[in-house]
Design an enzyme around this catalytic site. Structure first.
Site, short mmCIF file in Angstrom:
data_model
loop_
_atom_site.label_atom_id
_atom_site.label_comp_id
_atom_site.label_asym_id
_atom_site.label_seq_id
_atom_site.Cartn_x
_atom_site.Cartn_y
_atom_site.Cartn_z
N ASN A 76 31.33 47.82 34.33
CA ASN A 76 31.67 48.89 33.65
C ASN A 76 31.87 49.97 34.36
O ASN A 76 31.80 49.84 35.65
CB ASN A 76 30.34 48.97 32.57
CG ASN A 76 29.06 49.30 33.54
OD1 ASN A 76 28.82 50.17 34.15
ND2 ASN A 76 28.09 48.27 33.42
N LYS A 129 39.34 30.27 42.17
CA LYS A 129 39.96 30.96 41.23
C LYS A 129 40.89 30.19 40.12
O LYS A 129 41.21 29.11 40.25
CB LYS A 129 41.47 31.65 42.14
CG LYS A 129 42.00 32.90 41.51
CD LYS A 129 43.11 33.48 42.19
CE LYS A 129 44.02 34.16 41.39
NZ LYS A 129 45.10 34.50 41.84
#
Ligand code: PMT
Length: 393
Positions: free
Chosen positions: A214, A291
């Site tokens: 955030n 990934k």
């Protein structure tokens, strides 16, 4: 009249400059102190004046630079005594081996060394010299003597020195000296209080290159930790990833779970936990080791709930005070009160993060402190808000 009273309120710092190459950094120190509105007095030794003209320091420090011990025809002022009168702090930067030697041996043969002897407070030394000169037993003995008398040192750093060697002797950076100097000038009203402060975001990994996080910059939590440290508290900052610098004990974490475990290591001994961090409420259910490959279709990311840290410690607490923040975008007071009750907090600091100058990644905040009473605060710096919060303790 206004100007005069403003000047009288300013904290007075005496800056002693001795003749070492690191004094070019003291120009930046001067500039930082002036920007922070301190009232500077400057003494340069004769050797210091060989490196940089006093005029440069007079301009940067917006003050007169003193050097001479004797002024013919002036009998009304004993300068070395006058200059140390009413000062809030005295710093020597750079402090050469020669000056440290004189100070440790009571030699007062110029204005600065005389001012040092005439001052009965604790002086901050920022040594800067060749590594062999610093490690020499004579210098080390002199430093030990000065410390024994209550003077403080901000350690020289390891790095490339003017003599083109790498070693320990670089004067500390001005950005690191200023907080230490400010700490010396702050009343230690939180001495013996053990305070845990959390700051910044948490990071929940999805795969080796992606994560959930955030906008928290850590500024609010760092301001609280800094003020607590300056006010003499035994502070521990637990920080998520940020770009901010810390001068007090700090542990670094990434995820909400790590944050909770880290607090747990220190909580029993603490007097207060101040949760300014913005921990993620959710984490990816699966953390991929490789990934995730792009496929030509939507990707659904399943999240699971993280523990509520404050609720966990509310269940564990004995004597500790718990202070939380509520970062809200709507129904500020109602949502904050619900959080305060649910998490059994002593105080909650409600910030409406939709307001300009409040919340994430700014130097100011607009908050309401909710305890037994409610105190609505105007826009203020996070530093001032930090002090208001610490006053609650
Ligand atoms: O870091 P800055 O850029 O300076 O921004 C400051 C800030 C906006 C992050 C700060 O002032 C702030 O509001 N911090 C709390 C952010 C938050 O997570 O609010 P919340 O309403 O979601 O949580 C309420 C309280 O519970 C907070 O004290 C939080 O730290 C805590 N919490 C949250 C989640 C969780 N899993 N456990 C918790 O204990």
């Amino acid at each position: 009249m206004l100007l005069k009273s403003n000047l009288m309120n300013k904290k007075k710092i005496l800056l002693g400059i001795t003749g070492g190459i690191a004094l070019y950094k003291v120009l930046e120190l001067c500039s930082r102190l002036v920007k922070k509105d301190y009232d500077l007095r400057i003494i340069m030794t004769e050797n210091a004046k060989e490196f940089v003209s006093p005029l440069t320091f007079e301009t940067m420090g917006r003050t007169k630079v003193y050097s001479e011990m004797f002024h013919k025809g002036h009998h009304d002022l004993v300068e070395h005594i006058e200059l140390v009168k009413d000062i809030d702090a005295f710093i020597i930067a750079p402090a050469t081996a020669n000056f440290i030697g004189k100070a440790a041996n009571g030699i007062a043969d110029d204005l600065l060394s005389s001012a040092f002897l005439a001052y009965n407070g604790s002086v901050l030394f920022a040594p800067g010299m060749n590594d062999n000169m610093l490690s020499h037993p004579a210098t080390q003995k002199n430093i030990e003597q000065l410390k024994e008398w209550g003077h403080e040192f901000i350690e020289a750093q390891i790095g490339r020195l003017a003599c083109n060697t790498v070693g320990k002797g670089r004067m500390a950076e001005p950005e690191d000296i200023v907080p230490v100097l400010e700490k010396k000038m702050t009343v230690k009203d939180l001495r013996h209080k053990k305070i845990i402060v959390t700051a910044g975001p948490t990071v929940e990994r999805i795969d080796p290159v992606r994560y959930l996080t955030n906008d928290s910059s850590g500024k609010m939590g760092y301001a609280i930790a800094e003020q607590a440290w300056k006010r003499g508290a035994d502070v521990l900052l637990i920080s998520g990833p940020t770009s901010l610098k810390s001068h007090w004990p700090t542990e670094y974490i990434h995820s909400t779970n790590e944050l909770m475990r880290k607090i747990d290591e220190y909580f029993d001994d603490a007097d207060a936990l101040i949760m300014a961090a913005a921990p993620s409420d959710y984490r990816p259910k699966v953390r991929y080791d490789q990934k995730i490959k792009k496929k030509d279709q939507d990707l659904i990311l399943e999240l699971e709930e993280n523990p509520d840290i404050l609720m966990y410690f509310a269940g564990k607490k004995s004597h500790q005070k718990l202070i939380g923040f509520a970062a809200e975008t709507e129904n500020l007071m109602e949502n904050a009160r619900i959080k305060k009750e649910k998490k059994s907090l002593d105080y909650i600091i409600a910030n409406d993060i939709t307001q300009k100058g409040a919340g994430f990644n700014v130097d100011t905040n607009i908050c309401t402190i909710i305890g037994d009473d409610v105190e609505k605060l105007d826009l203020m710096s996070k530093k001032d808000l930090a002090d208001r919060i610490l006053d609650l303790l």
